[in-house]
Design a protein around this motif. Structure first.
Motif, short mmCIF file in Angstrom:
data_model
loop_
_atom_site.label_atom_id
_atom_site.label_comp_id
_atom_site.label_asym_id
_atom_site.label_seq_id
_atom_site.Cartn_x
_atom_site.Cartn_y
_atom_site.Cartn_z
N PRO A 287 -5.24 5.98 -26.14
CA PRO A 287 -4.78 7.18 -25.42
C PRO A 287 -4.05 6.82 -24.14
O PRO A 287 -4.58 6.93 -23.04
N LYS A 288 -2.80 6.41 -24.29
CA LYS A 288 -2.07 5.82 -23.18
C LYS A 288 -1.86 6.79 -22.02
O LYS A 288 -2.10 6.45 -20.85
N ARG A 289 -1.40 7.99 -22.30
CA ARG A 289 -1.15 8.95 -21.22
C ARG A 289 -2.46 9.33 -20.52
O ARG A 289 -2.52 9.40 -19.29
N ALA A 290 -3.50 9.55 -21.31
CA ALA A 290 -4.80 9.90 -20.72
C ALA A 290 -5.35 8.76 -19.88
O ALA A 290 -5.93 8.99 -18.81
N GLN A 291 -5.14 7.55 -20.32
CA GLN A 291 -5.62 6.39 -19.58
C GLN A 291 -4.87 6.26 -18.25
O GLN A 291 -5.48 6.01 -17.20
N GLY A 292 -3.56 6.44 -18.29
CA GLY A 292 -2.77 6.37 -17.07
C GLY A 292 -3.15 7.45 -16.09
O GLY A 292 -3.30 7.21 -14.88
N SER A 293 -3.33 8.67 -16.59
CA SER A 293 -3.71 9.79 -15.73
C SER A 293 -5.08 9.56 -15.10
O SER A 293 -5.29 9.79 -13.90
N ALA A 294 -6.05 9.09 -15.90
CA ALA A 294 -7.40 8.84 -15.39
C ALA A 294 -7.39 7.78 -14.30
O ALA A 294 -8.11 7.89 -13.29
N ALA A 295 -6.56 6.76 -14.47
CA ALA A 295 -6.49 5.69 -13.47
C ALA A 295 -5.97 6.21 -12.13
O ALA A 295 -6.50 5.88 -11.07
N ILE A 296 -4.92 7.03 -12.18
CA ILE A 296 -4.35 7.58 -10.95
C ILE A 296 -5.35 8.50 -10.25
O ILE A 296 -5.54 8.43 -9.02
N GLU A 297 -5.99 9.36 -11.01
CA GLU A 297 -6.95 10.28 -10.41
C GLU A 297 -8.09 9.52 -9.73
O GLU A 297 -8.53 9.86 -8.63
N ARG A 298 -8.55 8.47 -10.39
CA ARG A 298 -9.64 7.66 -9.81
C ARG A 298 -9.17 6.92 -8.57
O ARG A 298 -9.90 6.82 -7.58
N LEU A 299 -7.94 6.41 -8.60
CA LEU A 299 -7.42 5.68 -7.45
C LEU A 299 -7.27 6.60 -6.24
O LEU A 299 -7.62 6.23 -5.11
N ILE A 300 -6.75 7.80 -6.46
CA ILE A 300 -6.55 8.73 -5.35
C ILE A 300 -7.89 9.14 -4.74
O ILE A 300 -8.02 9.29 -3.51
N ARG A 301 -8.91 9.29 -5.56
CA ARG A 301 -10.25 9.59 -5.03
C ARG A 301 -10.72 8.47 -4.10
O ARG A 301 -11.32 8.72 -3.06
N ARG A 302 -10.46 7.24 -4.49
CA ARG A 302 -10.83 6.10 -3.65
C ARG A 302 -10.06 6.12 -2.33
O ARG A 302 -10.59 5.79 -1.27
N ILE A 303 -8.79 6.48 -2.42
CA ILE A 303 -7.95 6.51 -1.22
C ILE A 303 -8.41 7.61 -0.28
O ILE A 303 -8.52 7.41 0.93
N GLU A 304 -8.68 8.78 -0.83
CA GLU A 304 -9.07 9.92 -0.01
C GLU A 304 -10.41 9.72 0.67
O GLU A 304 -10.63 10.14 1.80
N ASN A 305 -11.33 9.07 -0.01
CA ASN A 305 -12.66 8.86 0.56
C ASN A 305 -13.24 7.56 0.01
O ASN A 305 -13.99 7.56 -0.95
N PRO A 306 -12.91 6.43 0.63
CA PRO A 306 -13.30 5.11 0.12
C PRO A 306 -14.80 4.93 -0.04
O PRO A 306 -15.25 4.19 -0.90
N SER A 307 -15.60 5.61 0.78
CA SER A 307 -17.05 5.40 0.74
C SER A 307 -17.78 6.39 -0.16
O SER A 307 -19.00 6.36 -0.28
N ALA A 308 -17.03 7.29 -0.82
CA ALA A 308 -17.67 8.32 -1.64
C ALA A 308 -18.40 7.70 -2.83
O ALA A 308 -19.45 8.17 -3.23
#
Length: 333
Positions: A287-308
């Motif tokens: 599931p290439k598109r889903a995998q790419g989308s999940a990676a970006i969403e997870r990365l942005i969460r890390r950026i927005e709140n690294p300690s969450a």
């Protein structure tokens, strides 16, 4: 609510807006209305939300850019993967900076080093660097890894075990007894996982499986693999990716091998050409598109709140086998 548990998503819910709107309110206030900006700021204040950034970004404002490392821009697999990333990044108001490493470790290391000061985080979709190097990189900015698991890092991987189980079951049902796994790059984590899963699944279906390689993950690599095996072909080959499978298929047809009566061929990835070449290439679909989308969403969460999230988040996405014309009953014309 404690500071380290309040995220941009909490603020968005309280303000009744999308997370991307909250991101714009903080990073580009001119792109939201005055009323929306006031509502977001009021919600953030009520929740005691504080924007934080990794240590490498404390010197200045956020870039609103994400680095995307891919192993080979000419491989169609990455086009769909990056498309999913781009859609998810655009929703959150981030731009993508593409880093094509052409399967070269030195180039990958140099590209990542150059990108560190101009991006807020990086998705590694085909990295060949060591685990230690990747962990060191993650101390400098947020990192998410695709198609590989690294201790201490967020990752998103396909369910290789389930996919290879379907593949071997399909071959066994068609009278196949001997299978060769045509391997990809020697330092590819996903290649190792596919081979491990192939051995396990083959035993379950009383198939004899061997590994041959490594080969370049390209059409030329597949052609070379056929030349190596042509004097003693197995009943079926399962290739590292679709490009290798195409190369193997073309070389086999040139040599007069009947597909699939004399040889079944299977790939991985389901790139667009897989559906249109002859009767189509049997392949394991990720599931290439889903995998790419999940990676970006997870990365942005890390950026927005690294300690969450104090521990890494690992996710495995489902895959499925799509049988087409390159596999079938053995011995039938």
């Amino acid at each position: 609510m404690a500071d380290d548990r309040v995220t941009i998503y909490d603020v968005a819910k309280a303000a009744g807006v999308a997370p991307s709107t909250v991101s714009r309110a903080f990073s580009r206030p001119g792109r939201v209305s005055a009323a929306t900006h006031a509502k977001v700021m009021a919600s953030a204040k009520a929740l005691d939300y504080r924007t934080t950034a990794p240590a490498t970004q404390e010197r200045g404002v956020r870039h609103q850019r994400l680095g995307i490392e891919i192993a080979d821009l000419t491989n169609p697999y990455f086009a769909e993967l990056v498309s999913g990333m781009q859609e998810a990044a655009q929703e959150q108001d981030f731009l993508l900076l593409l880093l094509d490493t052409v399967e070269d470790v030195d180039r990958e290391r140099a590209s990542l080093e150059s990108a560190l000061d101009v991006v807020d985080g990086i998705v590694l979709s085909g990295t060949r660097l060591s685990d230690a190097t990747l962990n060191h990189l993650s101390k400098r900015l947020p990192v998410v890894v695709l198609n590989r698991r690294v201790a201490g890092l967020d990752s998103v991987t396909p369910d290789y075990e389930h996919g290879m189980g379907q593949a071997m079951a399909h071959l066994a049902e068609n009278g196949i007894r001997t299978v060769t796994y045509v391997a990809g790059p020697v330092n590819s984590w996903s290649d190792g996982e596919r081979w491990r899963a192939a051995r396990t699944a083959a035993r379950s279906h009383d198939l004899l499986v061997h590994r041959h390689g490594p080969f370049a993950p390209t059409i030329a690599g597949g052609e070379q693999a056929f030349e190596d095996l042509r004097e003693k072909l197995p009943h079926a080959v399962v290739c590292y990716n679709d490009l290798v499978a195409f190369g193997f298929l073309v070389a086999a047809l040139r040599a007069g091998v009947k597909i699939p009566a004399e040889l079944s061929i299977m790939g991985h990835d389901d790139i667009p050409l897989s559906r249109y070449l002859g009767g189509g290439l049997t392949t394991v679909v990720t599931p290439k598109r889903a995998q790419g989308s999940a990676a970006i969403e997870r990365l942005i969460r890390r950026i927005e709140n690294p300690s969450a999230h104090r521990t890494p988040v690992e996710g495995s996405l489902p895959v499925r086998l799509v049988p087409r014309g390159t596999t079938g009953p053995r011995g039938q014309a």
